[in-house]
Design a protein around this motif. Structure first.
Motif, short mmCIF file in Angstrom:
data_model
loop_
_atom_site.label_atom_id
_atom_site.label_comp_id
_atom_site.label_asym_id
_atom_site.label_seq_id
_atom_site.Cartn_x
_atom_site.Cartn_y
_atom_site.Cartn_z
N ASN A 160 51.50 4.08 20.65
CA ASN A 160 52.36 5.08 20.00
C ASN A 160 51.57 6.03 19.12
OD1 ASN A 160 54.61 3.87 21.15
ND2 ASN A 160 55.16 2.71 19.32
N ARG A 161 50.69 5.48 18.31
CA ARG A 161 49.95 6.34 17.38
C ARG A 161 48.98 7.27 18.10
NH1 ARG A 161 48.30 2.65 12.19
NH2 ARG A 161 47.14 4.57 11.70
N ALA A 168 51.00 10.14 19.82
CA ALA A 168 51.95 10.90 19.00
C ALA A 168 51.85 12.41 19.24
CB ALA A 168 51.74 10.58 17.52
N ALA A 171 56.68 4.92 10.82
CA ALA A 171 56.31 6.12 11.57
C ALA A 171 57.30 7.25 11.33
CB ALA A 171 56.23 5.80 13.06
N TRP A 223 55.90 10.70 10.20
CA TRP A 223 56.08 11.76 11.19
C TRP A 223 57.38 12.52 10.97
CZ3 TRP A 223 55.00 8.10 15.95
CH2 TRP A 223 53.67 7.66 15.90
N TRP A 243 51.22 -1.02 8.57
CA TRP A 243 50.56 0.18 9.13
C TRP A 243 49.07 0.15 8.81
CZ3 TRP A 243 53.03 4.35 11.73
CH2 TRP A 243 52.22 5.46 11.95
N THR A 270 45.78 -0.24 11.31
CA THR A 270 44.65 0.69 11.29
C THR A 270 43.33 -0.07 11.18
OG1 THR A 270 46.04 2.36 10.21
CG2 THR A 270 43.64 2.66 10.08
N LEU A 305 42.76 5.12 14.64
CA LEU A 305 44.13 5.57 14.83
C LEU A 305 44.49 6.69 13.86
CD1 LEU A 305 45.90 2.09 15.12
CD2 LEU A 305 45.05 3.55 16.97
#
Length: 284
Positions: free
Chosen positions: A119-120, A123, A180, A184, A269, A273, A283
């Protein structure tokens, strides 16, 4: 009216992911299936084309490792620069604690970490479509039932159990989606989890699954019925009003906020990372 575009199904060669991919293919979209087994991948590609996909492809990937998840993300971005939908349904059966080559507990590696990494890294491609949507297939597990121990994610201190390992990966995924959505907030990316119940899938009936899971799978619903909400999330012209939401009941299209501890979401999160970085994967 259903939209069309470029859609990726991680774990889409079988079960609910395959059923959702076929539904999307029927609307003339481009389909990428990401999984391990090349024979099933080739058969699934043929099925997508027969259903009406504009085009279809298979990407072989080992999602149990950090490098494999990063390679999958790279393959997705090379396939198309703009992604309209990215659905995760990959899961596996195991009867005892299994550790990956990265030294990670298997359920955590496959059913949480791989999703977060893909996902990351994807993005930008999702945002580039103008309306990219991430879908996590999951059980609608309440946080209180399976709150993850962020200091022992690999079950090095606690006793491992199948249900504890599996259920916490669902909650970890919810924490990712929730965090996220904050990071985001200014990007055109929707983040959704769709709950499913017992479903007759290959993974559920695998002999390596605990007996109770195999019984639930045998008497469960069809993959097609369990794919209904995921299909709608991918295809509806207008996304849900909330950027991030969980659809708890597979029989109704009713979004609800995640309502999770923000501090834990932030911490997970950062852990994600650091784990990726330890294997040379950085990431955004």
């Amino acid at each position: 009216m259903a939209r069309s575009g470029n859609f990726v199904f991680v774990g889409g060669t079988d079960g609910i992911g395959r059923a959702a991919a076929l539904n999307v293919a029927r609307h003339g979209s481009s389909i990428l299936l990401v999984a391990r087994n090349e024979d099933r991948g080739a058969a699934a590609v043929d099925a997508m084309l027969d259903a009406g996909a504009r085009d279809a492809a298979f990407l072989k990937a080992d999602l149990s490792t950090i490098a494999g998840a990063a390679a999958a993300a790279q393959g997705i971005k090379l396939w198309r620069p703009a992604i309209h939908g990215l659905m995760h349904s990959a899961m596996s059966a195991f009867s005892s604690k299994t550790v990956t080559t990265d030294g990670l507990e298997f359920a955590f590696a496959l059913q949480y970490l791989a999703r977060a990494i893909v996902n990351r890294l994807c993005a930008d491609a999702l945002a580039a479509s103008g309306d990219g949507r991430i879908i996590h297939l999951a059980g609608a597990v309440p946080y209180r039932m399976a709150a993850p121990d962020l200091d022992d994610l690999q079950f090095e201190r606690r006793k491992w159990s199948f249900f504890k390992a599996i259920l916490t990966t669902h909650v970890q995924g919810f924490l990712f989606l929730d965090e996220a959505s904050r990071r985001w907030a200014d990007r055109q990316i929707g983040l959704y989890a769709t709950g499913v119940g017992s479903t007759r899938t290959k993974a559920m009936l695998d002999p390596a699954m605990p007996l109770i899971m195999r019984i639930m799978g045998r008497f469960g619903t069809t993959a097609e019925k369990s794919a209904v909400n995921a299909t709608r999330l991918l295809l509806d012209e207008a996304p849900p009003a909330m950027q991030a939401a969980i659809f708890k009941n597979p029989k109704s299209f009713t979004p609800a906020p995640f309502d999770l501890p923000t501090q834990e979401a932030e911490q997970l999160w950062d852990i994600t990372t650091a784990l990726a970085s330890s294997k040379g994967v950085y990431l955004p």
